[in-house]
Write a protein that holds these residues in place. Sequence first.
Motif, PDB file in Angstrom:
ATOM      1  N   UNK A 158      -1.225  -5.143 -12.981  1.00 26.55           N
ATOM      2  CA  UNK A 158      -0.629  -6.399 -12.540  1.00 26.55           C
ATOM      3  C   UNK A 158      -0.214  -6.313 -11.077  1.00 26.55           C
ATOM      4  N   UNK A 159      -0.422  -7.406 -10.346  1.00 22.96           N
ATOM      5  CA  UNK A 159      -0.022  -7.475  -8.931  1.00 22.96           C
ATOM      6  C   UNK A 159       1.501  -7.589  -8.868  1.00 22.96           C
ATOM      7  N   UNK A 160       2.144  -6.680  -8.118  1.00 26.17           N
ATOM      8  CA  UNK A 160       3.596  -6.671  -8.014  1.00 26.17           C
ATOM      9  C   UNK A 160       4.108  -7.220  -6.687  1.00 26.17           C
ATOM     10  N   UNK A 161       3.400  -6.912  -5.594  1.00 23.48           N
ATOM     11  CA  UNK A 161       3.921  -7.284  -4.276  1.00 23.48           C
ATOM     12  C   UNK A 161       2.775  -7.559  -3.330  1.00 23.48           C
ATOM     13  N   UNK A 162       2.985  -8.580  -2.479  1.00 17.98           N
ATOM     14  CA  UNK A 162       2.008  -8.911  -1.448  1.00 17.98           C
ATOM     15  C   UNK A 162       2.745  -9.104  -0.131  1.00 17.98           C
ATOM     16  N   UNK A 163       2.092  -8.761   0.976  1.00 21.91           N
ATOM     17  CA  UNK A 163       2.684  -8.936   2.299  1.00 21.91           C
ATOM     18  C   UNK A 163       1.562  -9.088   3.304  1.00 21.91           C
ATOM     19  N   UNK A 164       1.948  -9.279   4.555  1.00 20.68           N
ATOM     20  CA  UNK A 164       0.972  -9.620   5.585  1.00 20.68           C
ATOM     21  C   UNK A 164       1.267  -8.839   6.862  1.00 20.68           C
ATOM     22  N   UNK A 165       0.208  -8.229   7.437  1.00 21.47           N
ATOM     23  CA  UNK A 165       0.333  -7.529   8.714  1.00 21.47           C
ATOM     24  C   UNK A 165      -0.493  -8.250   9.762  1.00 21.47           C
ATOM     25  N   UNK A 166      -0.091  -8.128  11.028  1.00 21.21           N
ATOM     26  CA  UNK A 166      -0.930  -8.688  12.093  1.00 21.21           C
ATOM     27  C   UNK A 166      -1.977  -7.651  12.502  1.00 21.21           C
ATOM     28  N   UNK A 167      -2.727  -7.967  13.539  1.00 19.02           N
ATOM     29  CA  UNK A 167      -3.848  -7.106  13.916  1.00 19.02           C
ATOM     30  C   UNK A 167      -3.392  -5.736  14.386  1.00 19.02           C
ATOM     31  N   UNK A 208      -1.622  -5.615  -0.636  1.00 22.42           N
ATOM     32  CA  UNK A 208      -1.480  -5.965  -2.054  1.00 22.42           C
ATOM     33  C   UNK A 208      -1.204  -4.686  -2.828  1.00 22.42           C
ATOM     34  N   UNK A 209      -0.127  -4.712  -3.623  1.00 23.36           N
ATOM     35  CA  UNK A 209       0.225  -3.541  -4.427  1.00 23.36           C
ATOM     36  C   UNK A 209       0.337  -3.963  -5.887  1.00 23.36           C
ATOM     37  N   UNK A 210      -0.297  -3.192  -6.747  1.00 25.03           N
ATOM     38  CA  UNK A 210      -0.270  -3.486  -8.179  1.00 25.03           C
ATOM     39  C   UNK A 210       0.399  -2.339  -8.925  1.00 25.03           C
ATOM     40  N   UNK A 211       0.338  -2.398 -10.254  1.00 25.33           N
ATOM     41  CA  UNK A 211       0.916  -1.331 -11.071  1.00 25.33           C
ATOM     42  C   UNK A 211       0.194  -0.001 -10.902  1.00 25.33           C
TER      43      UNK A 211
END
Length: 1096
Positions: free
Chosen positions: A806-815, A862-865
């Motif tokens: 299951x997907x637990x956490x999502x975030x965004x980085x720039x270039x 994207x980090x999952x279990x």
Amino acid sequence: MKKFNIRKVLDGLTAASSSSSAAAASPHSGNRENDMIQETLQSEHFQLCKTVRHGFPYQPSSMAFDPVQKILAIGTQNGALRLFGRAGVECYCQHESGSAVIQLEFLVNEGALVSALADDSIHLWNLRQKLPAILHSLKFNRERITFCHLPFQSKWLYVGTERGNIHIVNVESFTLSGYVIMWNKAIELSSKTHPGPVVHISDNPMDEGKLLIGFECGIVVLWDLKSKKADYRYNYDEAIHSVAWHHEGKQFVCSHSDGTLTTWNVRAPAKPAQIITPHGKQPKDGKKPEPCKPILKVEYKTTRAGDPFMILCGGLSYDTVGRRACLTVMHGKSTAVLEMDYPIVDFLTLCETPYPNDFQEPYAVVVLLEKDLVVIDLAQIGYPIFENPYPLSIHESPVTCCEYFADCPAEVIPALYSVGSRQKRQGFSKKEWPISGGNWGQGTLSFSEIIITGHADGSIKFWDASALMLQVLYKLKTAKVFDKPRGKEEKSSTEIVDEDPFAIQILSWCPESRVLCVAGVSAHVIVYRFSKQEVTTEVVQLLEVRMQCELNEVESPEGGGEQASAVSTPGTSSSPQTSLPQSHPSTSSNNSSDGLRDNVPCLKVRSSPLKQSPGCQVELLIQLVWVSGEPPQQITSLAVNSAYGLVAFGNGSGLAVVDYLQKTLLLNVSTAELYGSTDPHHRQPRSPRKTRQLSAGLCDGNDASAAPEERCKSPTSDARDNSFSRSRSSSVTSIDRESREVISSFYFCDSLSKKSETVAVPSLWVGTSLGSMLAIALTVPSTPDQRMQQPVGVSFCGPVVRLKGAILRMAQLDASGTLLPHVYESWYEPNAPEEERERPRRRRPTSPPSSQESPDCQYAVVCSEKQAKVVAMPSQNCVYEHNITETSFVLRADVVTMTAGVGISCFCANGHIMTLSLPSLRPLLDVNYLPLTDMRIARTFCFSNQGQALYLTSPTEIQRITYSQETCDNLQEMLGELFTPVETPEAPNRGFFKGLFGGGAQSLDREDLFGEVAAGKASRSLAQHIPGPGGMEGMKGAASGVVGELARARIALDERGQKLGELEERTAAMMASADSFSKHAHDMMLKYKDKKWYQL
């Protein structure tokens, strides 16, 4: 403080083992992009250690107080030791055995504490260091410890046992004396049977050579230590629970199992001088009063100017069934019965003097309850309580969820404090909190921290957690928006939980805008806006949402991959309900034709106007409704975004997006519809669901015997519970065990969600329990006026990436690999008039322009279990991949900002805490922190920025930890000091007549009686001495800080100077006496100089 041995992974060995790491670079752009990003976060930036523990000591069992240092110690049933000084000075220690602490005794003003445990061991703790340590331990082998007594300013500890014997321990060397008081010698022929365990030991306040010994059967013996025999024996036919002396040493009081108090004159052992039953009904015919419950403890404290105080717990009449525990204060002719909220564990009377042979002058009573600590002011009329400065109310209602925010905007804490200060109770004592010892730490963290706890009763608490302290800022009661049933008979048949229908399940908070969104177990979502003004809401804005999953059986659901308008199932409300819902009996018009409940929410909304105090105020209430006789699924994921004015929530049926500004439903779709024609899953027909769900799982009671899976359920998914219980032994992935796809996480951002996009647009990323990350593009009107008038557009972008678990956490980085902050709108006063309202423009992170070399200018994390992936956007190429665990699964993952960079922090079900670098996902830290865990920890564990984390270590306590090397290095400076140099008060003046005729306190050289020369050595098999890890030098030089050393040196010099002065005076007196004797001798010599012997 225990530091953990950390297996630090070499930074360059990313792909050394395929089982732990698999790095895969996209053939198109991976290598060129990877070379450009310089990562600053390294393994040496990490170190894991516990910092502080907050909250009420779980299952307390004993208590002690140092009247000079003004430090309180509390022991617990699991061997924990909590020490409290002034507000902000707390300390936690743990006995390794985990046995219950049955008694605590301070070495008053010595910076040391003796603890006696249920495993028949006693320990000496050194409190002169910031992290107390055990100096000595003594383990009794043949006898069970029942009571300990350490006289004031004595180094000899009396230890009473279950067999009725008393042993004596030297607390300096922790060795047993050969002097033993045997039970048969103490009672001799006064009893034909064994007197039972020793329940009390104390020395006569006026004569240290007389020891009062209380046996359980009712016999009390006054033992003469010098002659080694009993002076007097006092017999009573009821069991004894406690004994207390009058300070003059001529009387003592015993409390008994039949609710009576007997007062004895020391020299009159034949019968008690007085027998009273404080709570007994006195019969008119002069008969004995009816027996009452046992008086468990009594204290007898004298005052110089008035009547003595008799303070006791227990002793209530047996006909007071259901009455709460009481503390009784008898002062003169008045008797006050003070009801407590919980059963009393112990109480102590705080007095002005530490000397037992002086007027005690009591001023407060510390009452340790099973779930609270109360301090009563004895000096004020009505006995008000002191306002407790410690954060002991975490468990006021059981904690069901927790969030941790480090590095918050500076103005948030003062804003919350200002509204929370108006909620404080009145009627407290006017005096300062009496437990005032210790000093605060010197070092502080430069960032502000806030902890939010959600509770079973629907309340939410905001805590200031800055500088390793904890202080409640503000409390919000979410249940106010609902009508509460008065009894079980009024309970609505539509409720889906048997207990705690208002319990908080998920929290989403934006610190910058102060918008709060909460999801409860009754499938409801509430959006709050922060206001400094009080308002009265006539009608709560309500939106009812019908979420059903009819497309589970369809392999390729109809409809394209992109839709510009909201997709909603039939029966969905798309406008706010201005009329309040009716009650929902089984014959309600909301029932479908076949009699099933349909289109009715689980809870009834408040029908009367809602007065909203300054603070978080209801903006919108969203309720999921019953569908064709089936209850709505509990919400598993939640996110709010102030810049877009949207809230998203999901469950096993699908997801919904609500515009909380326009109070409209934008989107209500099943998970299958998000995929469009690209659905990779084979959808099975829906299985019948249970119509009622228990919420007891969200909160721990005190039932430790229940299995963890039964006591608490994870709020994210049913499958998580099953996989958690087997996570250590089973390698089956959670994907194989999932029966349906549940929405597990959300992330709002400005992103390049479509492959063809070149400009970042508002987006919603959706993570599912089957490992899919999907994107939804949003069209948000740009100006405030348009935002309130035009609808927000929605279009589906389809799947972006797929992971295991299951997907637990999502975030965004720039270039450049920098974390893009979440988009938000700064806070403004929502209740201000339109002309005064200055609405700031929403902020959004800026994306660098795309170049011809590298069209990808963003990364999705994207980090999952099971896995973590970094995906280049908009190309959607996976540039980094890391398998976090094969045999377990991740319970909590957060993308965190450290001083040196950005990383992912993970907490696994097997107890491991790990950190990964970004964007390359290099392992930087892996510690087996919690070898055994339970669902409470799994549910409340959360990471925050700057290397901070916390979890609920017991139902009443929060444990904070750090995984930052910088914080570990500065921890000693930040922790408070328990021991401070204080002069011991002067001993009471004996007075002229007492000094002349005797009658003052008689001292005793215990060394002559108990030392090895006089008493010999004790049997080696009786007890085993164990040196402690604190070290022998700890007691002498462990107090930290030059100032403390100088102060102690000054006090020592003062004492030495005083002794030298006394010596000088005695020397001068001896010289004068010698001169006088010499003069008299000379006169006698002259008188008889010329006389013969026969003339004398």
